[in-house]
Design an enzyme around this catalytic site. Sequence first.
Site, mmCIF file in Angstrom:
data_model
loop_
_atom_site.group_PDB
_atom_site.id
_atom_site.type_symbol
_atom_site.label_atom_id
_atom_site.label_comp_id
_atom_site.label_asym_id
_atom_site.label_seq_id
_atom_site.Cartn_x
_atom_site.Cartn_y
_atom_site.Cartn_z
ATOM 1 N N LYS A 103 8.355 -20.357 -20.210
ATOM 2 C CA LYS A 103 7.708 -21.792 -19.685
ATOM 3 C C LYS A 103 7.045 -22.109 -18.408
ATOM 4 C CE LYS A 103 9.119 -24.950 -22.539
ATOM 5 N NZ LYS A 103 8.192 -25.126 -23.948
ATOM 6 N N GLU A 125 7.456 -33.880 -19.117
ATOM 7 C CA GLU A 125 8.897 -34.169 -19.838
ATOM 8 C C GLU A 125 9.407 -32.672 -19.939
ATOM 9 O OE1 GLU A 125 6.642 -31.690 -22.024
ATOM 10 O OE2 GLU A 125 5.274 -33.226 -21.531
ATOM 11 N N SER A 386 12.028 -16.300 -26.136
ATOM 12 C CA SER A 386 11.405 -17.605 -25.417
ATOM 13 C C SER A 386 12.662 -17.606 -24.764
ATOM 14 C CB SER A 386 10.686 -18.505 -26.760
ATOM 15 O OG SER A 386 12.284 -18.526 -27.193
#
Length: 400
Positions: A103, A125, A386
């Site tokens: 991210k 969000e 990830s």
Amino acid sequence: MDQLLRSARPAAQVDPRRPSGLGRFGDYGGRFVPESLVPACVEVERAFVEAWTDPLFRGELNHLLAVYVGRPTPLTPAVRLSAELGVNLLLKREDLTHTGSHKINNVLGQALLARRMGKRRLIAETGAGQHGVATATAGALFGMPTTVLMGAKDIERQQLNVFRMKMLGAEVVPVTSGSRTLKDSCSEALRHWVTSVDDTYYCFGSVLGPHPYPWMVRQFQRVIGDEARAQCAADLVAGTPDYVVACVGGGSNAAGTFAGFIDTPARLVGVEAAGGAAISAGTPGVLHGFRSLVLQDQHGQISEAHSIAAGLDYPGVGPEHAYLADSGRATYVTVDDAEVLAATHRLARTEGILCALESAHAVAWVIRAVGDGTVPPGSTVMLTLSGRGDKDMATLMELS
């Protein structure tokens, strides 16, 4: 579905690197927002197009990715698990980045863009909390007040990440409507943006939302695929792996990974949660400002998604993934919660890696696909890990 994996090849006509028109990937994408948000989306698009071609912007982003995030992340051979499975499994280690997931790649790009646009604060969000942590991190780094909208259910199961966001100075706002998960936090964030567009930048966490977000987020995340392709070219005799695998919720880590291999012979495999499989079980519809495949009933009412992984608990998928599925360039499969738990434990005990439950979906599919012959013995599989599993320890303790 799995039978297709053995014969799938890149479709020559597929070139999803830039969407057409108003952010269209074939029949998907677009910009379906209230009139009051159209100027804001246009402003973001113009700023991104300008920034992406500016060597100074790209240079600053690359510098931060290197000295702050820790890129390039390694391509780690999963030696013991590979031996057990009879394949060559390589892990692209996004879990080793600062904040612990992919991210941060996207958030730093968008935060730099927000600063360039003169915006003073960030909103975001989050589901699993990793995007919220990354946005709070960028807000602290650049001195920008940050507000994170998070479903009340996700706050309960991701308390560690909620505490991390608050430690970084972000305001975490619980969302109590609907299913109280990622879908509802996206809705609330869009409503919040409508009331504060003049000074606020909305930092979308995945390849979702109105144009230009699906395209822009993929461009910020393609550093994963570009790095992995160069690493595979250096390490593999064939130059590319046979399979490239990533988990898919909204789909940003998969979109970034696939971007590096879209024009190679590698089979692209996206792994969805069985209870949130928008590609496998969805139909075309509009959600959160974009058209894609979504889980909905016959009246178009959005259905609730379920996944043991909060980051995959979303009833839609990025429009580029829907396009790749329709074109046949990528194949999308599902795994259930029990497989995910088993894969999490197996990776931990063979490789000493505690991965996020989201990433464990991809690991689970590889284990199953090797077992049923979908992935032949001796194949090379590149899998994007990830994120790391710190955030999921409470869930794992409870279920174990």
